[in-house]
Design a protein around this motif. Sequence first.
Motif, mmCIF file in Angstrom:
data_model
loop_
_atom_site.group_PDB
_atom_site.id
_atom_site.type_symbol
_atom_site.label_atom_id
_atom_site.label_comp_id
_atom_site.label_asym_id
_atom_site.label_seq_id
_atom_site.Cartn_x
_atom_site.Cartn_y
_atom_site.Cartn_z
ATOM 1 N N VAL A 204 -0.987 18.425 -39.041
ATOM 2 C CA VAL A 204 -0.684 18.891 -37.697
ATOM 3 C C VAL A 204 -1.710 18.346 -36.716
ATOM 4 N N SER A 205 -2.979 18.381 -37.107
ATOM 5 C CA SER A 205 -4.076 17.826 -36.319
ATOM 6 C C SER A 205 -5.212 17.523 -37.283
ATOM 7 N N ARG A 206 -6.336 17.072 -36.760
ATOM 8 C CA ARG A 206 -7.441 16.694 -37.637
ATOM 9 C C ARG A 206 -8.133 17.898 -38.280
ATOM 10 N N ASP A 207 -7.774 19.097 -37.854
ATOM 11 C CA ASP A 207 -8.330 20.287 -38.489
ATOM 12 C C ASP A 207 -7.257 21.310 -38.846
ATOM 13 N N HIS A 208 -6.004 20.846 -38.989
ATOM 14 C CA HIS A 208 -4.906 21.763 -39.299
ATOM 15 C C HIS A 208 -3.869 21.032 -40.155
ATOM 16 N N VAL A 209 -3.594 21.601 -41.315
ATOM 17 C CA VAL A 209 -2.632 21.026 -42.265
ATOM 18 C C VAL A 209 -1.668 22.120 -42.698
ATOM 19 N N ARG A 210 -0.393 21.791 -42.782
ATOM 20 C CA ARG A 210 0.591 22.684 -43.398
ATOM 21 C C ARG A 210 0.861 22.181 -44.810
ATOM 22 N N LEU A 211 1.012 23.098 -45.756
ATOM 23 C CA LEU A 211 1.081 22.706 -47.162
ATOM 24 C C LEU A 211 2.007 23.617 -47.944
ATOM 25 N N ARG A 212 2.790 23.002 -48.839
ATOM 26 C CA ARG A 212 3.530 23.719 -49.871
ATOM 27 C C ARG A 212 3.162 23.089 -51.210
ATOM 28 N N VAL A 213 3.057 23.923 -52.255
ATOM 29 C CA VAL A 213 2.613 23.425 -53.556
ATOM 30 C C VAL A 213 3.568 23.889 -54.645
ATOM 31 N N PHE A 214 3.986 22.935 -55.472
ATOM 32 C CA PHE A 214 4.767 23.212 -56.672
ATOM 33 C C PHE A 214 3.792 23.151 -57.844
ATOM 34 N N GLU A 215 3.418 24.311 -58.374
ATOM 35 C CA GLU A 215 2.382 24.399 -59.393
ATOM 36 C C GLU A 215 2.949 24.194 -60.789
ATOM 37 N N ARG A 216 2.163 23.553 -61.627
ATOM 38 C CA ARG A 216 2.579 23.397 -63.022
ATOM 39 C C ARG A 216 2.509 24.760 -63.706
ATOM 40 N N GLY A 217 3.509 25.057 -64.505
ATOM 41 C CA GLY A 217 3.561 26.315 -65.224
ATOM 42 C C GLY A 217 3.979 27.504 -64.400
ATOM 43 N N VAL A 218 4.268 27.298 -63.099
ATOM 44 C CA VAL A 218 4.604 28.411 -62.222
ATOM 45 C C VAL A 218 5.808 28.098 -61.347
ATOM 46 N N GLY A 219 5.826 26.921 -60.703
ATOM 47 C CA GLY A 219 6.820 26.601 -59.685
ATOM 48 C C GLY A 219 6.177 26.709 -58.313
ATOM 49 N N GLU A 220 6.970 26.755 -57.270
ATOM 50 C CA GLU A 220 6.389 26.855 -55.935
ATOM 51 C C GLU A 220 5.792 28.247 -55.743
ATOM 52 N N THR A 221 4.578 28.288 -55.205
ATOM 53 C CA THR A 221 3.896 29.551 -54.942
ATOM 54 C C THR A 221 3.660 29.698 -53.439
ATOM 55 N N LEU A 222 3.358 30.929 -53.027
ATOM 56 C CA LEU A 222 3.089 31.179 -51.610
ATOM 57 C C LEU A 222 1.779 30.555 -51.159
ATOM 58 N N ALA A 223 0.865 30.330 -52.099
ATOM 59 C CA ALA A 223 -0.403 29.683 -51.768
ATOM 60 C C ALA A 223 -1.004 29.097 -53.033
ATOM 61 N N CYS A 224 -1.829 28.072 -52.870
ATOM 62 C CA CYS A 224 -2.541 27.456 -53.992
ATOM 63 C C CYS A 224 -3.893 27.005 -53.465
ATOM 64 N N GLY A 225 -4.963 27.689 -53.910
ATOM 65 C CA GLY A 225 -6.291 27.392 -53.399
ATOM 66 C C GLY A 225 -6.795 26.021 -53.793
ATOM 67 N N SER A 226 -6.674 25.676 -55.081
ATOM 68 C CA SER A 226 -7.118 24.353 -55.510
ATOM 69 C C SER A 226 -6.226 23.274 -54.900
ATOM 70 N N GLY A 227 -4.941 23.601 -54.663
ATOM 71 C CA GLY A 227 -4.043 22.650 -54.006
ATOM 72 C C GLY A 227 -4.437 22.392 -52.574
ATOM 73 N N ALA A 228 -4.913 23.444 -51.862
ATOM 74 C CA ALA A 228 -5.389 23.259 -50.498
ATOM 75 C C ALA A 228 -6.629 22.379 -50.480
ATOM 76 N N CYS A 229 -7.531 22.595 -51.441
ATOM 77 C CA CYS A 229 -8.726 21.749 -51.551
ATOM 78 C C CYS A 229 -8.344 20.301 -51.843
ATOM 79 N N ALA A 230 -7.384 20.113 -52.754
ATOM 80 C CA ALA A 230 -6.936 18.769 -53.107
ATOM 81 C C ALA A 230 -6.318 18.056 -51.915
ATOM 82 N N ALA A 231 -5.508 18.780 -51.133
ATOM 83 C CA ALA A 231 -4.876 18.171 -49.963
ATOM 84 C C ALA A 231 -5.920 17.703 -48.963
ATOM 85 N N VAL A 232 -6.927 18.540 -48.697
ATOM 86 C CA VAL A 232 -7.983 18.153 -47.764
ATOM 87 C C VAL A 232 -8.766 16.969 -48.311
#
Length: 282
Positions: A204-232
Amino acid sequence: MSGSSMAFSKMHGAGNDFVVLDLRDGQAAPEAALCARIADRHIGIGCDQLLTVEAPRSVGAVASYRIWNSDGSTAQQCGNGARCIAAWLVRDGAAPAAGDFVIDSPAGTHAVQRDADGGFVIDMGAPDFIPAAVPLHGWDVAQDEYLRDVDGIAIRFGAVSMGNPHAVIEVADVATAPVAELGPALQANAAFPQSVNVGFAEVVSRDHVRLRVFERGVGETLACGSGACAAVAVLARRGRVDMDRAIAVELPGGTLRIRYDQADGRIRMGGPTAFVFEGEWL
């Protein structure tokens, strides 16, 4: 363990929900089939992951924890889970109500800091972009972007390990991203021999990201902390977001604050935690 009752706490971090079991008395962890049954949202308690609080493994840590996905498989890292474990330990009295402390996850040792708003910031460690560390097959040298044919579709993605494997696909609009189609397809691809968490990121901007994560062993979740770190991590490597400032990563269940520090190369994550209810599994 299936023959006795188990006290549990139901918690969530930005909608990523957990069942927390206290095994510090040496009680055995539930087997994979029981983990999956507990996690089932129809016949069990319901959760994305089951977390067990156990004795510390490293000097100075107040406790350790392990992670089971909703299908009964084990996981190495869970950022939202780490914050919930920190909150659980403070409520329990095992961790200080004020000040910093250390917890052990399957991926290593994590420093926990108190946030200005009373929440928790977890040191998630340094991202590892080396393909063998992810693991990602087919490449020997880290790249900003990889191209792979998946079921006849050319997919461009970044890849990184945050103690667990992540692929990050940048999209123009996360709301319309083909998460349910491309997520499992990339997970099943031979390039990821241990499967992978697949993130779909919209800058969205240099300090704002929108993210959805499809987790292994789970499927799509409402949030993924390590996924947010990975995206950044992936987006900062490409110069799409700034290092050394807090990046708001907006997920369906809430917003996490991710800071990628250039000085030490480590990523720190803050966000909400909540106790939902206490119960007993019979």
